[in-house]
Design an enzyme around this catalytic site. Structure first.
Site, PDB file in Angstrom:
ATOM      1  N   PHE A  40       0.837  -1.203   0.000  1.00  0.00           N
ATOM      2  CA  PHE A  40       0.000   0.000   0.000  1.00  0.00           C
ATOM      3  C   PHE A  40       0.862   1.238   0.000  1.00  0.00           C
ATOM      4  CE2 PHE A  40       0.858  -0.948   4.388  1.00  0.00           C
ATOM      5  CZ  PHE A  40       0.952   0.263   5.025  1.00  0.00           C
ATOM      6  N   CYS A  73      10.126  -6.136  -6.034  1.00  0.00           N
ATOM      7  CA  CYS A  73      10.949  -6.301  -4.838  1.00  0.00           C
ATOM      8  C   CYS A  73      12.180  -7.140  -5.126  1.00  0.00           C
ATOM      9  CB  CYS A  73      10.135  -6.928  -3.710  1.00  0.00           C
ATOM     10  SG  CYS A  73       9.487  -8.565  -4.082  1.00  0.00           S
TER      11      CYS A  73
END
Length: 569
Positions: A192, A350
């Site tokens: 988020f 990531c």
């Protein structure tokens, strides 16, 4: 008064399902075979619903988050910040569903998972299109996002094997058995947004002035929910899913597919919001475990607060993934691998390979690497030939460009500058082209911080030992790679490197779901004790129980045989 309900068909509108009683416009309505494949402006923007009791419902909130197409910054939808009552209702729905779902046989849950997998395959392009529209990935890359999540769902179909316990006769007429039992209501918080002002209210003692809060983790809108939905539910739990408020569309499609696959009411619920919704999940006593993927500050906060409230927490955090490049490696393979791993998905992964450690003469290869990166096409994700799309938000673009500028100021060399690249068709998008920064040192900001954009930083060392020392001194330990033809060199690297996922001539060594995602150091909260998917993922979502029983053989009585075929119902 209860909020109005939305039909599943209307909820499929605009890929991510959003409006009540809405008549779909031509080329806009989303089904498995009919979904948007352009960045055209949406004429009638509708609000995204939440999902409770297998129904899409419009929120009664007055607080919404605008979601824009990163390629155009046109408004796509408004995402609600669910009210406390709506969040509580989702938990109550899951609590109500849990006793019956827990009692459902693993074979029945497996059958539902088979159907869920088939529906994901049927809606593959639809899910990918949602990701391209909301997150910005190219359509091809978005399909890969769906695939890596789908593989976890496929692995979850092996639940009968994964949930088997053990038994040992420990003494005459005595045995000990182990069982894996579900926890109850669990939650998943997908990546988020992080912005300085709201985060100050989120946790003032941690979130104050750090500029790194201006980037957004919203990198895998389908894969991250699919790390959680299959494993959590097939083990008998009920799930509250909070997708990223920046790209919830794929999660809403998955919610629809859960309903179609036959999940009972309340087993999967989807809520929306930012920091207040996260705090609700962390503090709600009925929620027994929390999964999170995102940045370090938010993840460490979630881990600390959730753990303090007695919950299990698994949290994958930030990364600075290095590759050591040895002179004996296959040069062409290295160059092609790095171009894809550093700049694919605009570096918003990531596990993006963001840092090169050039050993010896390999630093002379960097101009050739820049020439290959120049050939990449920066364009809208739906455009043919696009290699990388925009970054997710104007704030992300601003932060990435500020890090490039800081490298210049600190004495690094901008070998390839992606600033200012703007496709003619999309002048208002969040564009940053492939960027290569050389002559970087460990003290520079561009090295110390996770950039989360299409920027590759390059450091120079003289030897393998120096490369390992440099990499091991970094606080992150998500993934690492080495490029070499030498088996002994690769084995030395493997034994001594401090990273959870190691690639040998493999730039992004994310394990398939028969293993587990195994970052370490500051890339995972709690020392890596709880990791996603695979057998460790099953262990996270289950409680071990051992039973020791004694049945004296002298007490046995005879019974009439039952010759009917056993059905195991």
């Amino acid at each position: 008064m209860a909020p109005p309900k939305v039909s599943a068909l209307a909820a499929a509108r605009r890929i991510h399902a959003s409006a009540q009683n809405l008549q779909p416009a031509i080329g806009i309505a989303s089904t498995a075979t009919n979904f948007p494949l352009t960045h055209d402006k949406i004429e009638k923007v509708e609000d995204t619903p939440y999902f409770i009791n297998n129904k899409f419902v419009n929120s009664t909130t007055s607080e919404f988050i605008d979601l824009h197409d990163p390629a155009t910054n046109n408004l796509v939808t408004r995402v609600p910040q669910n009210t406390d009552a709506e969040l509580k209702a989702a938990v109550e729905s899951a609590e109500k569903a849990f006793p019956a779902w827990r009692a459902t046989s693993v074979l029945h849950r497996q059958q539902i998972m088979f159907k869920f997998v088939a529906l994901i395959r049927e809606n593959w392009d639809r899910l990918a299109a949602s990701i391209t529209l909301e997150q910005g990935k190219t359509f091809a890359d978005a399909k890969g996002d769906v695939l890596r999540g789908l593989q976890v769902a496929e692995a979850a179909c092996g639940a009968p094997e994964l949930l088997k316990g053990e038994v040992l006769e420990v003494a005459k007429d005595m045995e000990t058995r182990s069982y894996k039992e579900p926890l109850g209501v669990v939650a998943a918080i997908c990546p988020f947004s992080m912005s300085q002002s709201p985060m100050a209210n989120y946790s003032p003692h941690i979130y104050r002035t750090n500029r790194s809060f201006f980037f957004l983790f919203a990198d895998f809108p389908a894969m991250i929910p699919l790390w959680c939905i299959p494993i959590a539910t097939v083990t008998g739990n009920c799930l509250i899913l909070k997708p990223s408020e920046r790209d919830p569309g794929a999660a809403m499609i998955l919610a629809e597919l859960c309903q179609k696959a036959g999940f009972p009411d309340g087993v999967v619920n989807v809520v929306h919001g930012a920091h207040r919704a996260v705090n609700f999940i962390l503090d709600e006593p009925a929620i027994k475990a929390i999964s999170f993927v995102g940045g370090n500050k938010a993840g460490e906060y979630i881990f600390s607060r959730g753990s303090a409230n007695g919950k299990r927490v698994q949290a994958n955090l930030g990364a600075k993934n290095h590759a050591a490049v040895l002179p004996d490696c296959n040069k062409n393979h290295f160059l092609n691998s790095i171009v894809g791993a550093a700049f694919g998905a605009a570096g918003q992964r990531c596990m993006a390979l963001s840092t090169l450690v050039m050993v010896g003469e390999t630093k002379d290869w960097l101009p050739e690497l820049a020439e290959r990166a120049k050939t990449l096409q920066v364009n809208g994700g739906f455009e043919d030939g696009a290699d990388l799309g925009p970054v997710i938000s104007p704030q992300s673009k601003e932060r990435i460009e500020s890090l490039i500028a800081s490298a210049e100021e600190e004495g690094a060399t901008i070998l390839l500058d992606g600033r200012g690249q703007t496709p003619a068709k999309y002048p208002n998008g969040n564009w940053v082209g492939p960027t290569i920064i050389t002559n970087v040192t460990k003290d520079m900001r561009c090295y110390r911080e996770e950039i989360f954009g299409p920027v590759l930083v390059c450091l120079n060392v003289d030897s393998l030992d120096s490369a390992m020392d440099l990499i091991n001194s970094n606080e992150y330990g998500n993934g690492v790679a080495i490029f070499t033809r030498s088996g002994p060199t690769a084995e030395t690297f493997r034994r001594n490197i401090q990273a959870g996922q190691v690639g040998i001539n493999v730039p992004i060594p994310v394990p398939l779901p028969m293993f587990s995602f195994t970052g370490n150091k500051k890339s995972v909260a709690g020392g890596g004790a709880s990791t996603f998917y695979g057998r460790p993922g099953v262990s996270f979502y289950t409680q071990q129980k051992t039973v020791t029983a004694m049945w004296a053989s002298s007490d046995a009585i005879s019974q009439k045989a039952d010759v009917a075929m056993p059905t195991h119902n």
